[in-house]
Design a protein around this motif. Structure first.
Motif, PDB file in Angstrom:
ATOM      1  N   THR A 165      10.466   2.348   3.309  1.00  0.00           N
ATOM      2  CA  THR A 165      11.265   2.343   2.087  1.00  0.00           C
ATOM      3  C   THR A 165      10.705   1.343   1.086  1.00  0.00           C
ATOM      4  O   THR A 165      10.426   0.195   1.440  1.00  0.00           O
ATOM      5  CB  THR A 165      12.726   1.962   2.404  1.00  0.00           C
ATOM      6  OG1 THR A 165      13.230   2.831   3.426  1.00  0.00           O
ATOM      7  CG2 THR A 165      13.604   2.087   1.167  1.00  0.00           C
ATOM      8  N   GLY A 166      10.516   1.820  -0.148  1.00  0.00           N
ATOM      9  CA  GLY A 166      10.107   0.934  -1.241  1.00  0.00           C
ATOM     10  C   GLY A 166       8.761   0.281  -1.035  1.00  0.00           C
ATOM     11  O   GLY A 166       8.547  -0.862  -1.465  1.00  0.00           O
ATOM     12  N   ILE A 167       7.810   1.010  -0.440  1.00  0.00           N
ATOM     13  CA  ILE A 167       6.521   0.409  -0.106  1.00  0.00           C
ATOM     14  C   ILE A 167       5.666   0.212  -1.352  1.00  0.00           C
ATOM     15  O   ILE A 167       5.360   1.148  -2.086  1.00  0.00           O
ATOM     16  CB  ILE A 167       5.751   1.269   0.912  1.00  0.00           C
ATOM     17  CG1 ILE A 167       6.527   1.373   2.219  1.00  0.00           C
ATOM     18  CG2 ILE A 167       4.348   0.701   1.149  1.00  0.00           C
ATOM     19  CD1 ILE A 167       6.754   0.058   2.922  1.00  0.00           C
ATOM     20  N   GLU A 168       5.284  -1.039  -1.569  1.00  0.00           N
ATOM     21  CA  GLU A 168       4.294  -1.390  -2.585  1.00  0.00           C
ATOM     22  C   GLU A 168       3.156  -2.098  -1.863  1.00  0.00           C
ATOM     23  O   GLU A 168       3.389  -3.002  -1.055  1.00  0.00           O
ATOM     24  CB  GLU A 168       4.901  -2.286  -3.663  1.00  0.00           C
ATOM     25  CG  GLU A 168       6.048  -1.615  -4.418  1.00  0.00           C
ATOM     26  CD  GLU A 168       6.545  -2.428  -5.593  1.00  0.00           C
ATOM     27  OE1 GLU A 168       5.868  -3.427  -5.962  1.00  0.00           O
ATOM     28  OE2 GLU A 168       7.592  -2.073  -6.147  1.00  0.00           O
ATOM     29  N   ALA A 169       1.936  -1.673  -2.146  1.00  0.00           N
ATOM     30  CA  ALA A 169       0.797  -2.246  -1.423  1.00  0.00           C
ATOM     31  C   ALA A 169      -0.465  -2.071  -2.239  1.00  0.00           C
ATOM     32  O   ALA A 169      -0.529  -1.266  -3.175  1.00  0.00           O
ATOM     33  CB  ALA A 169       0.632  -1.575  -0.057  1.00  0.00           C
ATOM     34  N   LEU A 176       0.049   1.386  -4.192  1.00  0.00           N
ATOM     35  CA  LEU A 176       1.289   2.103  -3.902  1.00  0.00           C
ATOM     36  C   LEU A 176       2.442   1.480  -4.674  1.00  0.00           C
ATOM     37  O   LEU A 176       2.553   0.258  -4.764  1.00  0.00           O
ATOM     38  CB  LEU A 176       1.595   2.053  -2.402  1.00  0.00           C
ATOM     39  CG  LEU A 176       0.535   2.633  -1.466  1.00  0.00           C
ATOM     40  CD1 LEU A 176       0.977   2.496  -0.013  1.00  0.00           C
ATOM     41  CD2 LEU A 176       0.240   4.094  -1.808  1.00  0.00           C
ATOM     42  N   PHE A 177       3.312   2.349  -5.176  1.00  0.00           N
ATOM     43  CA  PHE A 177       4.400   1.910  -6.039  1.00  0.00           C
ATOM     44  C   PHE A 177       5.720   2.533  -5.570  1.00  0.00           C
ATOM     45  O   PHE A 177       6.057   3.658  -5.937  1.00  0.00           O
ATOM     46  CB  PHE A 177       4.136   2.304  -7.493  1.00  0.00           C
ATOM     47  CG  PHE A 177       2.852   1.751  -8.058  1.00  0.00           C
ATOM     48  CD1 PHE A 177       2.847   0.567  -8.779  1.00  0.00           C
ATOM     49  CD2 PHE A 177       1.653   2.426  -7.864  1.00  0.00           C
ATOM     50  CE1 PHE A 177       1.658   0.065  -9.304  1.00  0.00           C
ATOM     51  CE2 PHE A 177       0.469   1.937  -8.393  1.00  0.00           C
ATOM     52  CZ  PHE A 177       0.468   0.744  -9.108  1.00  0.00           C
ATOM     53  N   GLY A 178       6.452   1.801  -4.734  1.00  0.00           N
ATOM     54  CA  GLY A 178       7.790   2.231  -4.348  1.00  0.00           C
ATOM     55  C   GLY A 178       7.840   3.498  -3.505  1.00  0.00           C
ATOM     56  O   GLY A 178       8.684   4.364  -3.741  1.00  0.00           O
TER      57      GLY A 178
END
Length: 239
Positions: free
Chosen positions: A8-12, A20-22
């Motif tokens: 959930t809500g991955i930003e990397a 990666l945005f959300g």
């Protein structure tokens, strides 16, 4: 149905470059989820987060309800997540048989359960490997290496099997064998997260699909919805 894997809500990203945005993604027990998108849209980066080789900037990753964010890849593997990486990464000096015996282990939390993916069962799934059991990894064709990488992952009795570019660069006849294998695994109730560009072949296999574009989820739905919207294929998948 409960969720086997839930992010959930991955930003990397890498350094100052965010990829990666959300991202929200989940896989249920026994489900096949297809992760789609053109090259460079963040699919492999997301798989790195899910398997612990890249720590997310934000967001959470849970497996069977437990928080595995920041957990080491080997610990995630012992929980029951196995990945068939892009590029296969078989060991050049180990024979096919040694690959399958060296990595074998019972399913996490099921020590008393009879192993499903014995060496003999894996040779039954991939007869070609049985014919080459004494061959070293560097003596196999690319397609045979991909079969070995899948068999090696199955030998760990994963609860979730992840395939990054499942049939990339393979000859058509070998691709068909991989698709047959994945259909067999689905029929046996294996949970699978698969990345592949052959959308037409994923339609009968996958229960749901998630499309990434520039590190964001732009569409998610089942095979019927994806099949009905061919404009989506053109916009986001280059098909």
């Amino acid at each position: 149905m409960s969720k086997l894997l839930e992010a959930t809500g991955i930003e990397a990203g890498y350094g100052a470059s965010q990829v990666l945005f959300g991202i929200d993604i989940d896989v249920k027990p026994g489900e096949v989820m297809a992760l789609l998108g053109r090259n460079g849209m963040g699919k492999s980066t997301l798989l790195k987060v899910l398997t612990g080789t890249l720590k997310p900037m934000r967001g959470s990753v849970r497996f069977e309800g437990a928080d595995i964010g920041g957990t080491r890849p080997d610990a995630i593997g012992r929980r029951g997540v196995a990945i068939v990486p892009e590029g296969r990464h078989v060991f050049p000096n180990l024979s096919v048989d040694e690959h399958l015996r060296a990595f074998a282990r019972p399913r996490a939390g099921a020590a008393k359960q009879a192993p499903r993916w014995t060496v003999d069962a894996l040779y039954g799934l991939f007869p070609r490997l049985g014919e080459r059991k004494a061959n070293a990894g560097n003596q196999l064709s690319g397609g045979e290496q991909q079969m070995l990488a899948i068999a090696r992952a199955l030998s760990t009795h994963p609860k979730l099997l992840i395939l990054d570019e499942a049939t990339e660069g393979l000859a058509p006849v070998i691709r068909e064998e991989i698709w047959r294998c994945l259909a067999t695994l689905k029929a046996e109730g294996e949970a699978i997260l698969v990345v592949d560009k052959y959308v037409q072949r994923l339609l009968p296999l996958a229960d749901r699909h998630l499309v990434l574009e520039r590190g964001r989820v732009v569409w998610t739905g089942d095979s019927a919805a994806l099949d009905a919207d061919r404009g989506l294929w053109t916009r986001y998948l280059g098909v």
